[in-house]
Design a protein around this motif. Structure first.
Motif: not given
Length: 614
Positions: A224-228, A234-240, A246-247, A252-253
């Protein structure tokens, strides 16, 4: 070593083996009290004094109730004036006000003391986390324990001490109120003391249930901490956003949280059942005590004032006995977690002790890697398998090979970050393993491909880990070409290199890579290791960097790792790795003439640039 971090099942067995005994209770009290006292000695002393004062004030209220009842009865019988009530009322009011004031001060002091303990424990935990060998970070068991420690190290030591203070205050209150009750109706005291037995019997099981639940949930908490982190990073935001993750990651979270809540509900039901049994037993004992009080009143052995004071004393004493055993339960429950925390801290201390040795030499004439092998925890094949190579002072050495050939692992062994399973690394014939780790690392400057981009001022990004000197910072930036980007920032070298903080600025990938290279240059180390140092540079910048490499390093030994064969052809010697072994060695011309793996890979890469356009 990573293998020192035990399996959760073994940890639960070990916790159950820790018998609940007065000796263990005293040991837990000493350990946790020492931690809290060292963190905030004056605040701790003040807490103890206030706890004792609150207990005495509680006993005083019992006596004031008796005095007030006596005065009321005397006034109602006409034996005293209403004015005689003023003094008992004033005493009771004053004691009640002092009790409330003491509780308020205790609450504020408790918060401050908790933060002081948290600061002290974070210092210990972070010190241990940075002291354990890098190899530990290859183990999932290590991450499980680290997660538990991060969760429990801050709160559990103080919870143990708070349990001690609660037990101490309740014990003092019980003694004071009990002495008052003995003076009124001595037969009631033994009955009330029996009220703590049901709580004592159920609290141990509750403590182990809580610890077992926390240990079992550690992987879920980490997930849960990793998924959060991924969903908010910020670095993962563009690929997400680019892959619409996101969904699915959110689902999964939610599933992981659902599993946790299901397990939590079952765990809380078990604890509630145990707690209810203990509370019911205590309530039955209290009912028996009040029944005995009624019998005494009916026989005329207690007067109205004594009976009223006895009722107040019984209720207060029963509450203090519950608090006392609740404090003991808190000590034991938190003590199980404290054992886990201290085991982690001992690992860091042991790593620090093991890493001590004689100082590494300031300079060397030769470094040799002799038959070194290394296998990652849980891996079936070695990452390095009998690697041997050597380099002399001032040489520029290249290590090349395909992905997974062992290049970066070898760099970590050379840098003293991994201890080889077999073989040795020698500086002028002296085994590197016998050198003090900190001293050794100060003689080596290493920059990896995934170097850290610190959200700190530019100057600190360059001088990281070394004594700061502005002139040296600027010289390092000029040597690697980072000065052009940094001097144009709003606050120059004082600008924070991240938009995470106000006034910060971000750099391009190539600019960041030059800053990282300046970091390696800044450390005046005889051995410089650069792992893919030009992956973010354009071809012209890459050519310029390597053309000036010898001048920039000024006689230091340079080991650079790359999968771009065109950039290493000017190296004094090239070592070619394949499947964890050094399969070829020599300069560019020698290796091309050999016609082996290097020549094959070089030709393949060169062909990609020389093929005519269709």
């Amino acid at each position: 070593m990573a293998e020192d971090f035990v399996d959760p099942v073994d940890l639960r067995i070990e916790a159950r083996a820790g018998r609940r005994s007065p000796r263990r209770l005293l040991a837990l009290c000493r350990r946790s009290t020492r931690l809290v006292r060292e963190a905030a000695p004056r605040s701790f002393a003040a807490s103890v004094i206030l706890q004792v004062a609150a207990a005495l004030l509680l006993a005083g209220q019992v006596w004031s109730v008796k005095l007030l009842l006596d005065a009321i009865l005397a006034a109602s019988d006409g034996g005293a004036s209403v004015a005689s009530l003023v003094w008992p009322v004033a005493v009771l009011a004053a004691l009640t006000a002092l009790t409330a004031l003491t509780g308020s001060v205790q609450s504020y002091l408790s918060r401050y003391l908790g933060e002081r303990v948290a600061r002290s424990m974070w210092r210990h935990v972070l010190g241990a986390a940075t002291a354990v060998p890098l190899r530990s970070f290859e183990s999932s068991a290590f991450y499980d324990r680290l997660r538990r420690v991060q969760t429990n190290a801050v709160s559990r030591p103080y919870q143990v001490t708070r349990g001690i203070l609660t037990t101490l205050g309740a014990a003092v209150s019980a003694v004071a109120v009990g002495a008052t009750l003995v003076g009124i109706a001595p037969v009631l005291l033994p009955l009330l003391l029996l009220g703590g037995v049901p709580l004592l019997l159920t609290s141990r099981r509750e403590s182990h249930l809580e610890f077992d639940f926390d240990v079992a949930q550690t992987p879920n908490q980490r997930l849960r901490a990793y998924l959060t982190h991924v969903l908010t990073d910020r670095d993962a935001a563009k690929e997400i956003r680019a892959f619409d993750l996101g969904e699915p990651l959110g689902h999964r979270m939610d599933d992981a949280y659902g599993t946790f809540l299901h397990d939590l509900g079952r765990h809380l039901r078990r604890r509630t059942l145990l707690s209810s049994v203990g509370t019911l037993g205590t309530a039955l004992v209290l009912a028996a005590t009040l029944g005995a009080l009624v019998v005494l009143i009916s026989r005329g052995e207690l007067g109205v004032a004594d009976a009223g004071a006895a009722v107040v004393a019984v209720r207060m004493l029963q509450g203090q006995i519950q608090s006392m055993f609740g404090g003991v339960q808190s000590v034991f429950e938190s003590g199980l977690f404290l054992d886990d925390v201290e085991a982690f801290l001992r690992t860091g201390v042991a790593a620090g002790v093991e890493s001590r040795g004689f100082p590494a030499p300031e300079r060397f004439d030769r470094v040799d890697v002799d038959d070194v092998s290394f296998t990652y925890p849980g891996a079936s094949t070695p990452a390095l398998d009998g690697v041997s190579l050597g380099m002399t002072a001032g040489e520029v050495v290249a290590i090349v090979g395909e992905n997974g050939s062992g290049k970066t692992t070898l760099a970590k062994v050379l840098a003293g970050l991994y201890e080889p399973d077999e073989g040795v690394v020698r500086w002028d014939g002296v085994d590197q393993a016998g050198m003090d780790r900190r001293s050794l690392r100060s003689r080596i400057a290493v920059i990896f491909q995934d170097f850290v981009r610190y959200a700190l001022p530019a100057s600190e990004n360059i001088s990281a880990g070394s004594e700061h000197d502005d002139a040296r910072v600027r010289a390092a930036a000029r040597a690697t070409g980072a000065d052009r980007a940094l001097e144009g920032l709003p606050d120059g070298y004082a600008t924070v290199l991240s938009r995470l903080f106000r006034g910060g600025r971000e750099l391009s990938g190539g600019q960041w890579q030059r800053v990282a290279l300046a970091r390696a240059y800044y450390r005046d180390a005889p051995l410089v290791i650069l792992d893919e140092p030009t992956s973010a540079l354009d071809p012209r910048a890459e050519h310029d960097l390597f053309a000036s490499l010898r001048d920039v390093l000024a006689g230091r030994t340079a080991v650079f790792i790359s999968h771009r064969f065109s950039t290493v052809r000017s190296a004094d010697r090239i070592f070619v790795m394949d499947a964890g072994r050094v399969v070829e060695a020599g300069d560019h011309d020698t290796l091309m003439a050999l016609g082996g793996l290097y020549a094959e890979l070089f030709t393949i890469q060169a062909a990609a640039y020389s093929e005519p356009t269709a």
